[in-house]
Write a protein that holds these residues in place. Structure first.
Motif: not given
Length: 87
Positions: A26-41
């Motif tokens: 969901r974060k990837i879809e909502s951030s339009i490719n601005n989610l930082p590489h190496k994001t951990v949930c």
């Protein structure tokens, strides 16, 4: 070492989540490719976790469950077998 990990990874800590993987998707879809590489949930409970072939993943409170968003910049054919190694 703890500080080094935090410098290299964007860590999002949650108590409860439907699914760590679904959360990152969901974060990837909502951030339009601005989610930082190496994001951990990271969560201590998942309410709708999924395993292999969409099987339910039992995720009781008190354990750690996590998913990692990793942006690969190499040719995807070089990643052959990766799922076997990390699965």
């Amino acid at each position: 070492m703890h500080n080094q990990i935090n410098q290299n990874y964007q860590i999002e800590k949650l108590d409860t989540v439907d699914s760590t993987n679904a959360y990152l998707l969901r974060k990837i879809e909502s951030s339009i490719n601005n989610l930082p590489h190496k994001t951990v949930c990271v969560a201590t409970q998942q309410l709708a976790g999924k395993g292999k072939d969409d099987r339910p993943w039992i995720s009781p409170q008190g354990n750690l469950y996590f998913s990692i968003y990793w942006l690969f910049t190499t040719d995807l054919t070089k990643l052959y077998g990766l799922s076997v190694v990390i699965g």
